[in-house]
Write an enzyme that holds these catalytic residues in place. Structure first.
Site, PDB file in Angstrom:
ATOM      1  N   SER A 147     -50.021-106.124  42.568  1.00  0.00           N
ATOM      2  CA  SER A 147     -50.647-107.447  42.535  1.00  0.00           C
ATOM      3  C   SER A 147     -49.726-108.441  43.215  1.00  0.00           C
ATOM      4  CB  SER A 147     -50.884-107.886  41.083  1.00  0.00           C
ATOM      5  OG  SER A 147     -51.255-109.250  41.021  1.00  0.00           O
ATOM      6  N   TYR A 160     -48.707-109.241  32.666  1.00  0.00           N
ATOM      7  CA  TYR A 160     -49.335-108.537  33.786  1.00  0.00           C
ATOM      8  C   TYR A 160     -48.437-108.571  35.023  1.00  0.00           C
ATOM      9  CZ  TYR A 160     -52.888-107.481  37.353  1.00  0.00           C
ATOM     10  OH  TYR A 160     -53.588-106.927  38.390  1.00  0.00           O
TER      11      TYR A 160
END
Length: 261
Positions: A147, A160
């Protein structure tokens, strides 16, 4: 679609998507998180390029083989089963991931542990099992879907982002260790992508494009969120021979959102 099973070993029946002719013709690929938006797009892209693709997912049923990447024994059984019934795994794409959003001060121990167990430790479990075999054969490609949040601080995404950063750096370290064995390891780092995960954040595509000054988040210079196929195309490039001299690379697919900070 071809069904492969190994009843004698307790290996569960599953399916492999068989591609036609293409740049990945004759190669076997394993894709985790195959039931999700990006994962299913990767399966389609690699199949279109000629690979025989085995999809695995926690919620595997019918088209995908069930797999909990948090369980190293289950990972080893699946990898051994694929190699015995489909063929040597030449491509691994780690897509499986979970999201638990919220302020750090309100993040529970359980949520933090769950995000790391899937997004980081799960990548380690699957990569280790497959890489052992690739290293012995002195060939193979591993791509981890990370990400852009791994490289840029994001409000309410600490767990995350930290887990994705861990997975990305692990993948690059693995690439360094395996370079002498002819195995390439790379990362694809998407930004906002039109998936259920984006919608779970309560973020509409238009809001992601515009950005938010209050959240210290830039918008997307290209003016659109990614489609899962945009990410899958980047994966397809990295696993192909067109990228044969690319390893330990982190390819951002975010429309310029991070200004590649």
């Amino acid at each position: 679609m071809a069904t492969a099973s190994e009843p004698a070993s307790g290996w569960p029946a599953g399916t492999a998507s068989e591609g036609g002719s293409g740049p990945l013709d004759g190669r076997v690929a394993l894709v985790t998180g195959a039931a999700g938006g990006i994962g299913s797009a990767v399966v389609r892209a690699l199949t279109a390029d000629g690979a025989t693709v085995v999809g695995a997912d926690l919620h595997g049923a019918g088209r995908h083989r069930p797999l909990d990447v948090r369980d190293p024994a289950a990972v080893e059984r699946l990898v051994a089963g694929v190699e015995a019934t489909v063929g040597p795994i030449g491509i691994l794409v780690n897509v499986a991931g979970v999201l638990r959003a919220g302020p750090v001060l309100e993040t529970s121990d359980a949520d933090w542990a769950e995000v790391f167990a899937v997004n980081a430790t799960g990548v380690f479990h699957v990569s280790r099992a497959v890489a052992r075999r690739m290293a012995a054969r002195r060939t193979g490609v591993i791509v981890t879907v990370g990400s852009n949040a791994a490289g840029v601080p994001r409000m309410h995404l600490a767990a995350y982002a930290a887990a994705k950063a861990a997975a990305a750096h692990f993948t690059r370290c693995l690439g360094l260790e395996l370079a002498g064995n002819g195995v390439r390891c790379n990362v694809v780092a998407p930004g906002s992508t039109d998936t259920d995960m984006l919608r779970a954040l309560g973020s509409a595509p238009a809001a992601a494009v515009a950005g938010s000054a209050g959240a210290f988040r830039t918008g997307i210079p290209l003016g659109r969120v990614a489609s899962p196929s945009d990410v899958a195309d980047a994966v397809a490039y990295l696993v192909s021979d067109r990228a044969r001299h690319v390893t330990m690379h982190d390819l951002y697919v975010d429309g310029g959102a991070t200004l590649r900070a």
